[in-house]
Design a protein around this motif. Sequence first.
Motif, PDB file in Angstrom:
ATOM      1  N   ALA A  92       0.038  87.233 -58.733  1.00 26.45           N
ATOM      2  CA  ALA A  92       1.359  87.826 -58.508  1.00 26.45           C
ATOM      3  C   ALA A  92       1.904  87.314 -57.185  1.00 26.45           C
ATOM      4  CB  ALA A  92       1.254  89.352 -58.463  1.00 26.45           C
ATOM      5  N   VAL A  93       3.166  87.625 -56.939  1.00 21.29           N
ATOM      6  CA  VAL A  93       3.715  87.470 -55.598  1.00 21.29           C
ATOM      7  C   VAL A  93       3.454  88.783 -54.860  1.00 21.29           C
ATOM      8  CG1 VAL A  93       5.765  87.064 -54.208  1.00 21.29           C
ATOM      9  CG2 VAL A  93       5.488  85.875 -56.401  1.00 21.29           C
ATOM     10  N   TYR A  94       2.849  88.661 -53.695  1.00 19.55           N
ATOM     11  CA  TYR A  94       2.511  89.825 -52.895  1.00 19.55           C
ATOM     12  C   TYR A  94       3.522  89.964 -51.759  1.00 19.55           C
ATOM     13  CZ  TYR A  94      -1.899  90.444 -55.326  1.00 19.55           C
ATOM     14  OH  TYR A  94      -2.844  90.695 -56.284  1.00 19.55           O
ATOM     15  N   TYR A  95       4.045  91.174 -51.624  1.00 19.75           N
ATOM     16  CA  TYR A  95       5.075  91.449 -50.632  1.00 19.75           C
ATOM     17  C   TYR A  95       4.580  92.476 -49.619  1.00 19.75           C
ATOM     18  CZ  TYR A  95       8.303  89.346 -54.019  1.00 19.75           C
ATOM     19  OH  TYR A  95       8.939  88.490 -54.889  1.00 19.75           O
ATOM     20  N   CYS A  96       4.766  92.158 -48.369  1.00 19.36           N
ATOM     21  CA  CYS A  96       4.535  93.133 -47.322  1.00 19.36           C
ATOM     22  C   CYS A  96       5.683  94.142 -47.343  1.00 19.36           C
ATOM     23  CB  CYS A  96       4.476  92.413 -45.968  1.00 19.36           C
ATOM     24  SG  CYS A  96       4.105  93.477 -44.576  1.00 19.36           S
ATOM     25  N   ALA A  97       5.350  95.406 -47.164  1.00 21.32           N
ATOM     26  CA  ALA A  97       6.355  96.464 -47.311  1.00 21.32           C
ATOM     27  C   ALA A  97       6.217  97.496 -46.193  1.00 21.32           C
ATOM     28  CB  ALA A  97       6.185  97.147 -48.664  1.00 21.32           C
ATOM     29  N   VAL A  98       7.320  97.773 -45.531  1.00 23.67           N
ATOM     30  CA  VAL A  98       7.334  98.794 -44.488  1.00 23.67           C
ATOM     31  C   VAL A  98       7.892 100.085 -45.074  1.00 23.67           C
ATOM     32  CG1 VAL A  98       8.324  99.464 -42.270  1.00 23.67           C
ATOM     33  CG2 VAL A  98       7.552  97.113 -42.648  1.00 23.67           C
ATOM     34  N   ASP A  99       7.140 101.153 -44.902  1.00 22.44           N
ATOM     35  CA  ASP A  99       7.383 102.453 -45.512  1.00 22.44           C
ATOM     36  C   ASP A  99       6.923 102.429 -46.961  1.00 22.44           C
ATOM     37  OD1 ASP A  99      10.044 104.956 -45.615  1.00 22.44           O
ATOM     38  OD2 ASP A  99       7.911 105.027 -46.088  1.00 22.44           O
ATOM     39  N   CYS A 100       5.632 102.430 -47.142  1.00 21.60           N
ATOM     40  CA  CYS A 100       5.014 102.298 -48.463  1.00 21.60           C
ATOM     41  C   CYS A 100       4.462 103.631 -48.953  1.00 21.60           C
ATOM     42  CB  CYS A 100       3.892 101.256 -48.422  1.00 21.60           C
ATOM     43  SG  CYS A 100       2.658 101.552 -47.143  1.00 21.60           S
ATOM     44  N   ARG A 101       4.947 104.737 -48.430  1.00 23.94           N
ATOM     45  CA  ARG A 101       4.390 106.033 -48.801  1.00 23.94           C
ATOM     46  C   ARG A 101       4.578 106.346 -50.272  1.00 23.94           C
ATOM     47  NH1 ARG A 101       7.588 109.546 -44.672  1.00 23.94           N
ATOM     48  NH2 ARG A 101       9.109 107.930 -45.226  1.00 23.94           N
ATOM     49  N   SER A 102       5.645 105.838 -50.845  1.00 20.38           N
ATOM     50  CA  SER A 102       5.902 106.076 -52.263  1.00 20.38           C
ATOM     51  C   SER A 102       5.426 104.887 -53.085  1.00 20.38           C
ATOM     52  CB  SER A 102       7.395 106.285 -52.487  1.00 20.38           C
ATOM     53  OG  SER A 102       7.702 106.330 -53.864  1.00 20.38           O
ATOM     54  N   THR A 103       5.048 105.142 -54.328  1.00 14.07           N
ATOM     55  CA  THR A 103       4.711 104.038 -55.230  1.00 14.07           C
ATOM     56  C   THR A 103       5.967 103.359 -55.765  1.00 14.07           C
ATOM     57  OG1 THR A 103       4.601 105.584 -57.092  1.00 14.07           O
ATOM     58  CG2 THR A 103       2.530 105.097 -55.960  1.00 14.07           C
ATOM     59  N   ASN A 104       7.099 103.979 -55.532  1.00 11.90           N
ATOM     60  CA  ASN A 104       8.370 103.430 -56.011  1.00 11.90           C
ATOM     61  C   ASN A 104       8.876 102.363 -55.055  1.00 11.90           C
ATOM     62  OD1 ASN A 104      10.977 102.893 -56.845  1.00 11.90           O
ATOM     63  ND2 ASN A 104      11.433 105.010 -57.338  1.00 11.90           N
ATOM     64  N   TRP A 105       8.971 101.134 -55.513  1.00  8.54           N
ATOM     65  CA  TRP A 105       9.365 100.034 -54.631  1.00  8.54           C
ATOM     66  C   TRP A 105      10.770 100.232 -54.064  1.00  8.54           C
ATOM     67  CZ3 TRP A 105      13.661  97.251 -55.947  1.00  8.54           C
ATOM     68  CH2 TRP A 105      14.054  97.259 -57.290  1.00  8.54           C
ATOM     69  N   ARG A 106      11.575 101.036 -54.733  1.00  2.00           N
ATOM     70  CA  ARG A 106      12.945 101.257 -54.268  1.00  2.00           C
ATOM     71  C   ARG A 106      12.977 102.076 -52.979  1.00  2.00           C
ATOM     72  NH1 ARG A 106      12.384 101.599 -59.569  1.00  2.00           N
ATOM     73  NH2 ARG A 106      13.676 100.323 -60.953  1.00  2.00           N
ATOM     74  N   SER A 107      11.868 102.708 -52.621  1.00  2.00           N
ATOM     75  CA  SER A 107      11.802 103.517 -51.406  1.00  2.00           C
ATOM     76  C   SER A 107      11.417 102.711 -50.176  1.00  2.00           C
ATOM     77  CB  SER A 107      10.788 104.642 -51.600  1.00  2.00           C
ATOM     78  OG  SER A 107      11.169 105.497 -52.654  1.00  2.00           O
ATOM     79  N   VAL A 108      11.047 101.474 -50.358  1.00  2.00           N
ATOM     80  CA  VAL A 108      10.611 100.652 -49.235  1.00  2.00           C
ATOM     81  C   VAL A 108      11.792 100.298 -48.336  1.00  2.00           C
ATOM     82  CG1 VAL A 108       9.679  98.385 -48.636  1.00  2.00           C
ATOM     83  CG2 VAL A 108       8.632  99.740 -50.464  1.00  2.00           C
ATOM     84  N   SER A 109      11.552 100.366 -47.024  1.00  2.00           N
ATOM     85  CA  SER A 109      12.637 100.115 -46.071  1.00  2.00           C
ATOM     86  C   SER A 109      12.815  98.630 -45.745  1.00  2.00           C
ATOM     87  CB  SER A 109      12.360 100.888 -44.779  1.00  2.00           C
ATOM     88  OG  SER A 109      12.329 102.281 -45.016  1.00  2.00           O
ATOM     89  N   TYR A 110      11.712  97.921 -45.630  1.00  2.00           N
ATOM     90  CA  TYR A 110      11.788  96.504 -45.269  1.00  2.00           C
ATOM     91  C   TYR A 110      10.763  95.727 -46.099  1.00  2.00           C
ATOM     92  CZ  TYR A 110      14.068  98.328 -41.062  1.00  2.00           C
ATOM     93  OH  TYR A 110      14.899  98.976 -40.197  1.00  2.00           O
ATOM     94  N   TRP A 111      11.160  94.505 -46.438  1.00  2.00           N
ATOM     95  CA  TRP A 111      10.296  93.640 -47.234  1.00  2.00           C
ATOM     96  C   TRP A 111      10.025  92.318 -46.530  1.00  2.00           C
ATOM     97  CZ3 TRP A 111       8.004  95.460 -51.461  1.00  2.00           C
ATOM     98  CH2 TRP A 111       8.613  96.471 -52.207  1.00  2.00           C
ATOM     99  N   GLY A 112       8.812  91.797 -46.749  1.00  2.00           N
ATOM    100  CA  GLY A 112       8.556  90.417 -46.388  1.00  2.00           C
ATOM    101  C   GLY A 112       9.098  89.496 -47.468  1.00  2.00           C
ATOM    102  N   GLN A 113       8.960  88.193 -47.242  1.00  2.00           N
ATOM    103  CA  GLN A 113       9.527  87.225 -48.181  1.00  2.00           C
ATOM    104  C   GLN A 113       8.644  87.006 -49.396  1.00  2.00           C
ATOM    105  OE1 GLN A 113       7.882  86.421 -45.483  1.00  2.00           O
ATOM    106  NE2 GLN A 113       6.589  84.646 -45.918  1.00  2.00           N
ATOM    107  N   GLY A 114       7.393  87.434 -49.328  1.00  2.00           N
ATOM    108  CA  GLY A 114       6.473  87.295 -50.443  1.00  2.00           C
ATOM    109  C   GLY A 114       5.572  86.084 -50.302  1.00  2.00           C
ATOM    110  N   THR A 115       4.367  86.219 -50.762  1.00  2.00           N
ATOM    111  CA  THR A 115       3.410  85.106 -50.767  1.00  2.00           C
ATOM    112  C   THR A 115       2.697  85.090 -52.125  1.00  2.00           C
ATOM    113  OG1 THR A 115       1.565  84.071 -49.560  1.00  2.00           O
ATOM    114  CG2 THR A 115       1.540  86.462 -49.691  1.00  2.00           C
ATOM    115  N   GLN A 116       2.585  83.899 -52.692  1.00  2.00           N
ATOM    116  CA  GLN A 116       2.018  83.771 -54.031  1.00  2.00           C
ATOM    117  C   GLN A 116       0.494  83.789 -53.965  1.00  2.00           C
ATOM    118  OE1 GLN A 116       3.633  83.350 -57.210  1.00  2.00           O
ATOM    119  NE2 GLN A 116       1.536  83.645 -57.954  1.00  2.00           N
TER     120      GLN A 116
END
Length: 121
Positions: A92-116
Motif C-alpha cells: 500500500a501507500v503509507y501515509y504519516c498522519a497527525v491526529d490519528c485518534r480516530s480510525t476515520n481518515w477524514r479526521s486527520v489534521s495533517y498528512w504526509g505525501q505518502g511512501t510506497q
Amino acid sequence: QLQLAESGGGLVQPGGSLRLSCAASGSIVDHYAVGWFRQAPGKERERVSCVNIDGGSTLHADSVKGRFKISRDNAKRTVYLQMTSLKPEDTAVYYCAVDCRSTNWRSVSYWGQGTQVTVSS
C-alpha cells in the motif's frame, strides 16, 4: 504550515522488514497523536498504527498486531513504524498522519505525501 517528510518505503520480499520514518517540521506535532494510515489500490484508507503524545500508548490495527511497532522521538519530532514479517497484503501507500485518534481518515489534521511499500517475491 506543518510539513511531514516520510522515508523508508520500498520493495521487500514476504517475511522481510522495513522501517518507515516521518519527520515533522513544526512544533504543532508535539500536541497530537501521530501515526500511519495506508491505502491499497481500490481500497479505503485505513489506520494502521497510532502513538499518543508522550509515546506511552500505542494502537495497532488487528491486521498488523504483533508485526508492526510504532514509536516516536519527540526530541527529533519523528515517528517510526517498524514493520516485520511483511505480507503481500501489506502492500500500500503509507501515509504519516497527525491526529490519528480516530480510525476515520477524514479526521486527520495533517498528512504526509505518502511512501510506497510493496511486498512481493
